[in-house]
Scaffold this motif. Structure first.
Motif, PDB file in Angstrom:
ATOM      1  N   GLU A  46       0.819  -1.210   0.000  1.00 29.83           N
ATOM      2  CA  GLU A  46       0.000   0.000   0.000  1.00 29.83           C
ATOM      3  C   GLU A  46       0.858   1.267   0.000  1.00 29.83           C
ATOM      4  N   GLY A 123      -5.164   1.411   2.304  1.00 31.12           N
ATOM      5  CA  GLY A 123      -6.442   0.758   2.554  1.00 31.12           C
ATOM      6  C   GLY A 123      -6.849  -0.218   1.465  1.00 31.12           C
ATOM      7  N   ALA A 125      -5.299  -3.126   0.726  1.00 36.49           N
ATOM      8  CA  ALA A 125      -4.770  -4.477   0.936  1.00 36.49           C
ATOM      9  C   ALA A 125      -5.797  -5.525   0.527  1.00 36.49           C
ATOM     10  N   ASP A 161      -0.140  -5.902   0.026  1.00 38.73           N
ATOM     11  CA  ASP A 161       0.061  -6.054   1.464  1.00 38.73           C
ATOM     12  C   ASP A 161      -0.146  -4.720   2.173  1.00 38.73           C
ATOM     13  N   SER A 162      -0.566  -4.784   3.436  1.00 37.39           N
ATOM     14  CA  SER A 162      -0.716  -3.575   4.237  1.00 37.39           C
ATOM     15  C   SER A 162       0.642  -2.938   4.471  1.00 37.39           C
ATOM     16  N   ASN A 163       0.658  -1.626   4.477  1.00 35.40           N
ATOM     17  CA  ASN A 163       1.868  -0.882   4.784  1.00 35.40           C
ATOM     18  C   ASN A 163       1.800  -0.485   6.254  1.00 35.40           C
ATOM     19  N   THR A 164       2.587  -1.159   7.075  1.00 33.89           N
ATOM     20  CA  THR A 164       2.510  -0.912   8.513  1.00 33.89           C
ATOM     21  C   THR A 164       3.003   0.480   8.880  1.00 33.89           C
ATOM     22  N   SER A 168      -3.467   4.454   9.626  1.00 32.79           N
ATOM     23  CA  SER A 168      -4.689   3.666   9.486  1.00 32.79           C
ATOM     24  C   SER A 168      -5.883   4.586   9.270  1.00 32.79           C
TER      25      SER A 168
END
Length: 258
Positions: A46, A123, A125, A161-164, A168
């Motif tokens: 992301e 958002g 993912a 994949d989510s980008n940590t 959020s």
């Protein structure tokens, strides 16, 4: 005519690269697919640019089944007619594909490549199936009549994949995520969520409340992402707000140039 055994004679190789245009560089020595359906395409993340190249060598002579009997054929060319599924990925910059040769027509026995690029939205993912549609033009050995067989490669997918490191966002109400990256030099990604589709008023203010930028966005239900270009603004701290149905949310953004 039954389908040509393209899935064992059309070699594909997917790899992440940083080039703006792919260069044909397939090194395989035989028919096959690399990677197979289990390995699949490289993942995207992301908010980060995605760049994958498809390297392949089109087969020249192979076998097709006619009436249940194997027939030797010569492939004249393989033409890409479409790549579907890319537009379904929520994005900051759209996912596109560019073939080389630019015509998307690859001669039998020749090399070629396709580049897939884009930037998935914060958002986004999830898993997005990709289907490549092809027309295979060939003739039966010993004849000159050209035949065409449509073919699809449909087991590939792009997993986002989510980008940590990315902020959020709540998907159950009107919400605004912190712009990403922040600080930034010229461009940054902004995301907001709407429970229902509506117009959103976007404004950027300096520290004393002067409106520096503003626009109206036609937002869809769900997560919306857009790029803010702050290249016309001086370095410094600013505030931005998004207003939807009389609700206003405000965040701070920082422009830094070294």
């Amino acid at each position: 005519m039954n389908k040509i055994l393209l899935l064992i004679s059309f070699a594909l190789f997917f790899s992440i690269n940083a080039k703006s245009q792919c260069t044909p560089s397939f090194q395989g020595s035989g028919a096959g697919i690399e990677p197979d359906s289990a390995t699949n395409l490289p993942h995207a993340i992301e908010g980060l640019p995605y760049d994958a190249s498809v390297q392949f060598k089109a087969p020249l002579d192979t076998t097709a089944s006619v009436g249940g009997f194997p027939v030797n054929i010569t492939i004249e060319d393989i033409t890409i007619t479409s790549v579907t599924g890319l537009s379904s990925i929520p994005n900051i910059s759209p996912f596109t594909y560019v073939p080389n040769p630019a015509t998307g027509v690859f001669l039998g026995g020749g090399l070629g490549c396709i580049q897939i690029t884009g930037t998935p939205a914060i958002g986004s993912a999830g898993t997005y199936p990709i289907t490549v549609s092809l027309d295979v033009h060939f003739h039966i050995i010993g004849t000159t009549q050209q035949l065409t067989q449509p073919q699809t490669v449909s087991f590939y997918k792009i997993v986002v994949d989510s980008n940590t490191a990315a902020p959020s966002i709540s998907k159950g109400k009107f919400d605004v995520a912190q712009n990403f990256p922040n600080p930034f030099s010229t461009k940054t990604s902004l995301s907001f969520n709407l429970p229902v589709a509506s117009q959103v008023n976007f404004k950027v203010y300096d520290l004393v409340g002067n409106v520096m930028e503003e626009k109206v966005i036609d937002g869809k239900s769900g997560v919306n992402t857009f790029i803010f270009d702050g290249s016309d603004l001086d370095e410094g701290i600013y505030f931005y707000s998004l207003e939807s149905n009389n609700a206003i949310l405000t965040k701070r953004l920082i422009i830094e140039r070294k």
